[in-house]
Design a protein around this motif. Sequence first.
Motif, PDB file in Angstrom:
ATOM      1  N   THR A   1      53.755 -21.510 -20.350  1.00  0.00           N
ATOM      2  CA  THR A   1      53.879 -20.117 -19.954  1.00  0.00           C
ATOM      3  C   THR A   1      53.031 -19.889 -18.722  1.00  0.00           C
ATOM      4  O   THR A   1      51.861 -20.268 -18.688  1.00  0.00           O
ATOM      5  N   ILE A   2      53.631 -19.296 -17.702  1.00  0.00           N
ATOM      6  CA  ILE A   2      52.937 -19.015 -16.451  1.00  0.00           C
ATOM      7  C   ILE A   2      52.590 -17.530 -16.391  1.00  0.00           C
ATOM      8  O   ILE A   2      53.481 -16.679 -16.566  1.00  0.00           O
ATOM      9  N   PHE A   3      51.326 -17.237 -16.143  1.00  0.00           N
ATOM     10  CA  PHE A   3      50.877 -15.856 -16.038  1.00  0.00           C
ATOM     11  C   PHE A   3      51.028 -15.342 -14.608  1.00  0.00           C
ATOM     12  O   PHE A   3      50.789 -16.078 -13.636  1.00  0.00           O
ATOM     13  N   GLY A   4      51.407 -14.068 -14.503  1.00  0.00           N
ATOM     14  CA  GLY A   4      51.350 -13.397 -13.216  1.00  0.00           C
ATOM     15  C   GLY A   4      49.907 -13.048 -12.879  1.00  0.00           C
ATOM     16  O   GLY A   4      49.004 -13.242 -13.705  1.00  0.00           O
ATOM     17  N   ALA A   5      49.707 -12.523 -11.676  1.00  0.00           N
ATOM     18  CA  ALA A   5      48.350 -12.188 -11.230  1.00  0.00           C
ATOM     19  C   ALA A   5      47.838 -10.894 -11.846  1.00  0.00           C
ATOM     20  O   ALA A   5      46.652 -10.595 -11.767  1.00  0.00           O
ATOM     21  N   GLY A   6      48.745 -10.118 -12.447  1.00  0.00           N
ATOM     22  CA  GLY A   6      48.332  -8.900 -13.129  1.00  0.00           C
ATOM     23  C   GLY A   6      48.381  -7.669 -12.262  1.00  0.00           C
ATOM     24  O   GLY A   6      48.317  -7.748 -11.028  1.00  0.00           O
ATOM     25  N   THR A   7      48.513  -6.526 -12.912  1.00  0.00           N
ATOM     26  CA  THR A   7      48.395  -5.226 -12.262  1.00  0.00           C
ATOM     27  C   THR A   7      47.249  -4.482 -12.922  1.00  0.00           C
ATOM     28  O   THR A   7      47.253  -4.283 -14.144  1.00  0.00           O
TER      29      THR A   7
ATOM     30  N   THR B   1      64.789 -18.769 -14.037  1.00  0.00           N
ATOM     31  CA  THR B   1      65.211 -18.092 -15.267  1.00  0.00           C
ATOM     32  C   THR B   1      64.213 -18.372 -16.379  1.00  0.00           C
ATOM     33  O   THR B   1      63.726 -19.499 -16.530  1.00  0.00           O
ATOM     34  N   LEU B   2      63.936 -17.336 -17.150  1.00  0.00           N
ATOM     35  CA  LEU B   2      62.944 -17.447 -18.209  1.00  0.00           C
ATOM     36  C   LEU B   2      63.604 -17.491 -19.586  1.00  0.00           C
ATOM     37  O   LEU B   2      64.637 -16.874 -19.806  1.00  0.00           O
ATOM     38  N   SER B   3      62.987 -18.221 -20.493  1.00  0.00           N
ATOM     39  CA  SER B   3      63.456 -18.188 -21.876  1.00  0.00           C
ATOM     40  C   SER B   3      62.827 -17.015 -22.624  1.00  0.00           C
ATOM     41  O   SER B   3      63.428 -16.486 -23.567  1.00  0.00           O
ATOM     42  N   ASN B   4      61.621 -16.647 -22.218  1.00  0.00           N
ATOM     43  CA  ASN B   4      61.017 -15.445 -22.780  1.00  0.00           C
ATOM     44  C   ASN B   4      59.973 -14.914 -21.803  1.00  0.00           C
ATOM     45  O   ASN B   4      59.582 -15.606 -20.855  1.00  0.00           O
ATOM     46  N   ILE B   5      59.569 -13.684 -22.020  1.00  0.00           N
ATOM     47  CA  ILE B   5      58.473 -13.125 -21.248  1.00  0.00           C
ATOM     48  C   ILE B   5      57.557 -12.381 -22.207  1.00  0.00           C
ATOM     49  O   ILE B   5      58.021 -11.691 -23.126  1.00  0.00           O
ATOM     50  N   GLN B   6      56.280 -12.561 -22.015  1.00  0.00           N
ATOM     51  CA  GLN B   6      55.279 -11.906 -22.830  1.00  0.00           C
ATOM     52  C   GLN B   6      54.444 -10.983 -21.940  1.00  0.00           C
ATOM     53  O   GLN B   6      54.274 -11.237 -20.751  1.00  0.00           O
TER      54      GLN B   6
ATOM     55  N   PHE C   1      49.212  -8.122 -17.681  1.00  0.00           N
ATOM     56  CA  PHE C   1      49.773  -9.396 -17.219  1.00  0.00           C
ATOM     57  C   PHE C   1      51.122  -9.635 -17.878  1.00  0.00           C
ATOM     58  O   PHE C   1      51.295  -9.411 -19.077  1.00  0.00           O
ATOM     59  N   CYS C   2      52.053 -10.128 -17.079  1.00  0.00           N
ATOM     60  CA  CYS C   2      53.249 -10.703 -17.656  1.00  0.00           C
ATOM     61  C   CYS C   2      53.066 -12.220 -17.659  1.00  0.00           C
ATOM     62  O   CYS C   2      52.321 -12.761 -16.838  1.00  0.00           O
ATOM     63  N   ALA C   3      53.725 -12.873 -18.588  1.00  0.00           N
ATOM     64  CA  ALA C   3      53.620 -14.317 -18.710  1.00  0.00           C
ATOM     65  C   ALA C   3      54.998 -14.835 -19.096  1.00  0.00           C
ATOM     66  O   ALA C   3      55.533 -14.461 -20.142  1.00  0.00           O
ATOM     67  N   GLY C   4      55.555 -15.673 -18.262  1.00  0.00           N
ATOM     68  CA  GLY C   4      56.917 -16.139 -18.480  1.00  0.00           C
ATOM     69  C   GLY C   4      56.988 -17.616 -18.799  1.00  0.00           C
ATOM     70  O   GLY C   4      56.269 -18.422 -18.213  1.00  0.00           O
ATOM     71  N   ARG C   5      57.851 -17.936 -19.735  1.00  0.00           N
ATOM     72  CA  ARG C   5      58.120 -19.342 -20.073  1.00  0.00           C
ATOM     73  C   ARG C   5      59.476 -19.707 -19.495  1.00  0.00           C
ATOM     74  O   ARG C   5      60.479 -19.059 -19.792  1.00  0.00           O
ATOM     75  N   GLY C   6      59.493 -20.754 -18.677  1.00  0.00           N
ATOM     76  CA  GLY C   6      60.725 -21.179 -18.042  1.00  0.00           C
ATOM     77  C   GLY C   6      61.715 -21.777 -19.022  1.00  0.00           C
ATOM     78  O   GLY C   6      61.311 -22.377 -20.019  1.00  0.00           O
TER      79      GLY C   6
END
Lengths: 111, 114
Positions: A99-105, A28-33, A88-93
């Motif tokens: 904040t962890i970044f996805g690999a991107g599209t 679960t994320l507290s936010n997503i950027q 890229f999406c980047a989520g903070r747990g």
Amino acid sequence: GQQVMQIPQYQHVQEGEDFTTYCNSSTTLSNIQWYKQRPGGHPVFLIQLVKSGEVKKQKRLTFQFGEAKKNSSLHITATQTTDVGTYFCAGRGSGGFKTIFGAGTRLFVKA
Amino acid sequence: EAGVAQSPRYKIIEKRQSVAFWCNPISGHATLYWYQQILGQGPKLLIQFQNNGVVDDSQLPKDRFSAERLKGVDSTLKIQPAKLEDSAVYLCASSSTDSNQPQHFGDGTRLSIL
């Protein structure tokens, strides 16, 4: 540990077609950027989502945060050549600091 | 406002050599991040500072990488000795308070290891 996955890895569209990228977190994320990185450039902040089920729009871009706060999507309506780049999406747990970044599209738009 | 400044823009070294990168964040930003971005991948957080304290360095290869942020302003990232797999773009970012705020990235340093 927390993982953030994005699909698809690549998307080729004809100019004027729509585009969607999906982001899924293992926790679960507290936010997503969301960030956009043009070829040869650096990531540029687009938007942040915080609330469950939140939907935000920026002109042709629509961002959604899932009800469970574990997934998100970015939808671009009627793509233009200026939309080319990697999203890229980047989520903070929840309860975390980083904040962890996805690999991107990577989006390719053909005129 | 001035953005995040990084130097150098490019660096080419041989393996086993040392290299250092410098970052000056946006004025007043408390949080500073160093990321490694390998071609075709997303940025991977190496270390996160809150003022001059380390918040997270769990993915920093501490046997060869070190970073400091003296006085809570600018920061340096060092690699010693470099390995071939360290070839990447090293991005510095800053945010005003913490990771609940947008991150502003510098142009990065492109490191090539021969």
